[in-house]
Design a protein around this motif. Structure first.
Motif, PDB file in Angstrom:
ATOM      1  N   TYR A  32       0.833  -1.575  -0.463  1.00 34.96           N
ATOM      2  CA  TYR A  32      -0.329   0.072   0.261  1.00 34.96           C
ATOM      3  C   TYR A  32       1.121   1.143  -0.084  1.00 34.96           C
ATOM      4  CZ  TYR A  32       1.058  -0.435   5.095  1.00 34.96           C
ATOM      5  OH  TYR A  32       1.605  -0.549   6.383  1.00 34.96           O
ATOM      6  N   THR A  33      -0.117   2.216   0.179  1.00 27.91           N
ATOM      7  CA  THR A  33       0.922   3.393  -0.220  1.00 27.91           C
ATOM      8  C   THR A  33       0.530   4.956   1.109  1.00 27.91           C
ATOM      9  OG1 THR A  33      -0.940   4.649  -1.411  1.00 27.91           O
ATOM     10  CG2 THR A  33       1.100   3.550  -2.362  1.00 27.91           C
ATOM     11  N   ASN A  34       1.883   5.727   1.588  1.00 31.14           N
ATOM     12  CA  ASN A  34       1.118   6.543   2.063  1.00 31.14           C
ATOM     13  C   ASN A  34       2.170   7.405   2.160  1.00 31.14           C
ATOM     14  OD1 ASN A  34       1.680   8.165   4.551  1.00 31.14           O
ATOM     15  ND2 ASN A  34       0.512   6.476   5.721  1.00 31.14           N
ATOM     16  N   GLY A  35       2.052   8.952   1.938  1.00 31.86           N
ATOM     17  CA  GLY A  35       2.948   9.909   1.537  1.00 31.86           C
ATOM     18  C   GLY A  35       3.173  10.282  -0.096  1.00 31.86           C
ATOM     19  N   LYS A  36       4.676  10.227  -0.123  1.00 31.15           N
ATOM     20  CA  LYS A  36       5.681   9.539  -0.983  1.00 31.15           C
ATOM     21  C   LYS A  36       6.035   7.949  -1.195  1.00 31.15           C
ATOM     22  CE  LYS A  36       6.583  15.040  -1.554  1.00 31.15           C
ATOM     23  NZ  LYS A  36       7.192  15.770  -1.447  1.00 31.15           N
ATOM     24  N   ALA A  37       6.021   7.505  -0.022  1.00 33.33           N
ATOM     25  CA  ALA A  37       6.049   5.959  -0.200  1.00 33.33           C
ATOM     26  C   ALA A  37       5.136   4.764  -0.075  1.00 33.33           C
ATOM     27  CB  ALA A  37       7.443   6.121   1.316  1.00 33.33           C
ATOM     28  N   VAL A  38       5.843   3.374  -0.885  1.00 33.36           N
ATOM     29  CA  VAL A  38       5.160   2.572  -0.520  1.00 33.36           C
ATOM     30  C   VAL A  38       6.305   1.592   0.010  1.00 33.36           C
ATOM     31  CG1 VAL A  38       4.773   0.777  -2.313  1.00 33.36           C
ATOM     32  CG2 VAL A  38       5.242   2.964  -3.006  1.00 33.36           C
ATOM     33  N   PHE A  39       5.065   1.356   1.027  1.00 32.72           N
ATOM     34  CA  PHE A  39       5.302  -0.253   1.695  1.00 32.72           C
ATOM     35  C   PHE A  39       4.666  -1.246   1.143  1.00 32.72           C
ATOM     36  CE2 PHE A  39       4.966   4.208   3.712  1.00 32.72           C
ATOM     37  CZ  PHE A  39       6.271   3.726   4.550  1.00 32.72           C
ATOM     38  N   ILE A  40       5.570  -2.563   1.933  1.00 30.96           N
ATOM     39  CA  ILE A  40       5.413  -3.737   1.651  1.00 30.96           C
ATOM     40  C   ILE A  40       5.862  -4.660   3.514  1.00 30.96           C
ATOM     41  CG2 ILE A  40       5.926  -6.338   0.473  1.00 30.96           C
ATOM     42  CD1 ILE A  40       7.489  -4.955  -1.178  1.00 30.96           C
ATOM     43  N   ARG A  41       4.305  -4.590   3.709  1.00 28.13           N
ATOM     44  CA  ARG A  41       4.506  -5.007   4.960  1.00 28.13           C
ATOM     45  C   ARG A  41       3.901  -6.532   5.319  1.00 28.13           C
ATOM     46  NH1 ARG A  41       1.527  -1.341   9.447  1.00 28.13           N
ATOM     47  NH2 ARG A  41       2.016  -2.361  10.946  1.00 28.13           N
ATOM     48  N   ASP A  42       4.815  -7.160   6.398  1.00 28.03           N
ATOM     49  CA  ASP A  42       4.708  -8.391   6.709  1.00 28.03           C
ATOM     50  C   ASP A  42       3.868  -8.534   7.880  1.00 28.03           C
ATOM     51  OD1 ASP A  42       4.694 -10.973   8.105  1.00 28.03           O
ATOM     52  OD2 ASP A  42       6.940 -11.424   7.189  1.00 28.03           O
TER      53      ASP A  42
END
Length: 602
Positions: A32-42
């Motif tokens: 998913y995304t938040n602000g200008k970043a993309v996150f791959i979460r375990d």
């Protein structure tokens, strides 16, 4: 000295009320995304998150290719970036201007070669292209308003379905994808309001759509024929639909604060999860990321994890910042630490990185957090309140400030000193016991035992002695080149580090009232946070320039440079034990590094 990153605790997705938030999944991780970043979460190990910060504009959606090697992410400017998920370098494979406006969704084809990106462009609402070259692979047309979602059948013959604000679903044949006017089903008119999401089953046999009319429809994956609707639906707009891996069930998320699990064959709800009452519980996103896991997203930013075998309630709720982290403090070394955010929330992180939302919080930005001698932590917010935190809840202590609080510190006797616009207040047991109105506005404060240091906008630090009733000026420290923005005493109170708005840090000897070193000057922007190791031998600093430095008292020119540590700027640093450093800031993620001090270099 050396360091290595040991963990990234990801923030939760950014949300907007009334807007669908796209979540995706890959190998039991969610993206998913938040602000200008993309996150791959375990979901099982919060420290194993991956952060990508290559976008210049706020991101909107990200999806990993079926091969698992690449991720495509998009932003509000219409740019799609394709980057490598293997390794830590996150090498950029390609950057493409898909449309001239916000991208709402994108999708990979089953061969991990082609991408369709859709949204609200000026010349067109969608674009299909090859991921490695950007070459067009067809036309995405047929809509008269912004496209909200796109789905691609992963088996040949490829098909693509797009859903838009014009209440239509357009069925494209490909590749190359085209709008087949000869077909009887090139336009599907099942919904009566905005169509918010559309998804293909993994088998490609069916696809489903949901919309603002609260309806759910299922279609033939090859022909686009409408097979029927789910009669019960939801009582409000549905923002997300997701298929189970076996294609026998779908989950839907709605603003009626429910997540429903449906049997596709009977088109009946098999489980209904009610998340609560109120706007904060509206569901704006969902994804089925494993055979026994469904994840939904509340407007509040909370991620709700469901086990389809467990009816009625989520198996767990994942809390994390949704807005930038603006302050942090630890109740005790190695124990729980707290992070305050720009929207007033305070999160308590345990040793494993799991966060709990502190009850109540502030109604505006958390400007400061400071530990107290008794093991609690005090917080100050732009709602002009100071509160005491005890674990995951607020304790009884709470008081209003005379003006907006900028910084706070707690003396050895439990007195809380609050630096405000134009005044310094001393409060103990919820009662103001002293007040200082200097000619220059205070900008930072720190306390050690009975000594209080106050930084000012005139570039000076003034030391005061505290006798429990009044502040007596004990000296002036000069050497900073800008507004003093951060202060921190060494654990024994002998040294004082003072950071300023120019990026300079001056180390002072408190007893002698003299400068120890001015060589801690590698930052190029405002110093926002300082934190000492327990032995007082090293001090960490974080600044608006995105860097974190670890400084040595014994050898001032020796340091560890954690460059570009926090994209957008560092707001907080703290030590958790002798060698574990925590930093956070503008991108809302909390990062942890293991730091090694080599005696030969010090």
């Amino acid at each position: 000295m050396s360091f290595k990153r040991s963990a990234i605790y990801a923030p939760n997705p950014a949300t907007t009320r009334g807007v669908s938030t796209k979540l995706s999944a890959s190998k039991e991780k969610i993206v998913y995304t938040n602000g200008k970043a993309v996150f791959i979460r375990d979901l099982d190990n919060p420290g194993l998150s991956v952060a990508y910060a290559g976008h210049l504009q706020n991101t909107t959606v990200a999806r990993i290719s079926p091969s698992g090697y690449y991720c495509a992410s998009a932003d509000i400017s219409g740019t799609v970036r394709v980057w490598d998920t293997v390794g830590e370098d996150q090498v950029l494979k390609g950057e493409y201007k898909a449309i001239s406006g916000r991208i709402n969704d994108l999708e990979w084809d089953g061969e991990s070669k082609r991408i369709i990106a859709v949204g609200d462009g000026k010349e067109k609402f969608g674009h299909a292209f090859m991921f490695d070259s950007g070459t067009s692979t067809g036309e995405i047309i047929g809509h008269s308003k912004a496209i909200n979602a796109v789905a691609i059948r992963h088996q040949r013959p490829f098909r693509a379905a797009t859903a838009a604000d014009d209440s239509l679903i357009v069925f494209h044949q490909g590749a190359p994808y085209k709008y087949d006017k000869a077909s009887a089903v090139f336009t599907i008119k099942t919904h009566t309001k905005f169509v918010q999401d559309v998804r293909f089953a993994a088998s490609g046999d069916h696809f489903a759509s949901v919309g603002s009319d609260g309806k759910i429809f299922v279609y033939d994956g090859k022909t686009g024929d409408t097979l029927g609707d789910f009669a019960e639906g939801h009582t409000g707009s549905i923002y997300a639909v997701s298929w189970s891996p076996d294609g026998k069930q779908i989950s839907t998320a709605s603003v009626d604060a429910t997540v429903k699990l449906w049997d596709v064959e009977t088109r009946k709800a098999t489980s209904i999860y009610k998340l609560g009452e109120g706007v904060e519980h509206q569901q704006v996103g969902a994804v089925w990321n494993a055979p026994a896991t469904i994840v939904s997203l509340s407007v509040s930013g909370d991620l709700n994890v469901f086990d389809p075998r467990t009816p009625a309630r989520p198996a767990k709720t994942i809390y994390a910042p949704q807005k930038p982290v603006t302050a942090a403090a630890a109740a005790s070394p190695g124990g729980t630490f707290f992070a305050g955010t720009a929207d007033g929330r305070i999160l308590a992180y345990d040793a494993g990185g799991d966060a709990a939302c502190v009850a109540g919080g502030h109604t505006n930005l958390v400007s400061a957090l400071a530990p107290a001698p008794g093991g609690s932590v005090f917080s100050a917010g732009y709602d002009d309140r100071v509160r005491e935190l005890d674990g995951a809840a607020f304790a009884a202590a709470e008081f209003a400030t005379a003006a907006q609080p900028r910084a706070l510190a707690v003396a050895g006797d439990g007195t809380v000193f609050v630096a405000e616009a134009g005044v310094l207040e001393a409060v103990r047991a919820n009662q103001k016991v002293a007040e200082l109105k200097p000619a220059v506005a205070p900008s930072a404060v720190a306390a050690a035992g009975a000594t209080v240091a106050v930084g000012f906008e005139d570039h000076k630090v003034r030391l005061y002695s505290w006798d429990g009733k009044a502040l007596g000026e004990a000296g002036v420290l000069e050497g900073n080149k800008g507004t003093v923005s951060a202060l921190a005493f060494s654990p024994d109170g002998a040294l004082l580090a003072a950071g300023d708005s120019s990026g300079k840090i001056v180390l002072y000897d408190v007893k002698e009232r003299k400068t120890v070193t001015t060589r801690w000057s590698f930052h190029t922007a405002r110093v926002n946070a300082l934190s000492w190791t327990a032995d007082g031998a090293h001090c960490a600093s974080g600044a608006l320039d995105t860097h974190v430095y670890v400084w040595s008292v014994a050898r001032p020119m020796k340091n560890i440079a954690l460059r570009n540590a926090v994209p957008g700027g560092v707001s907080a640093v703290l030590w958790r034990g002798a060698h574990t450093l925590v930093g956070a800031g503008a991108d809302a993620a909390v990062r942890v590094w293991d730091v090694a001090f080599h005696q030969s270099a010090l």
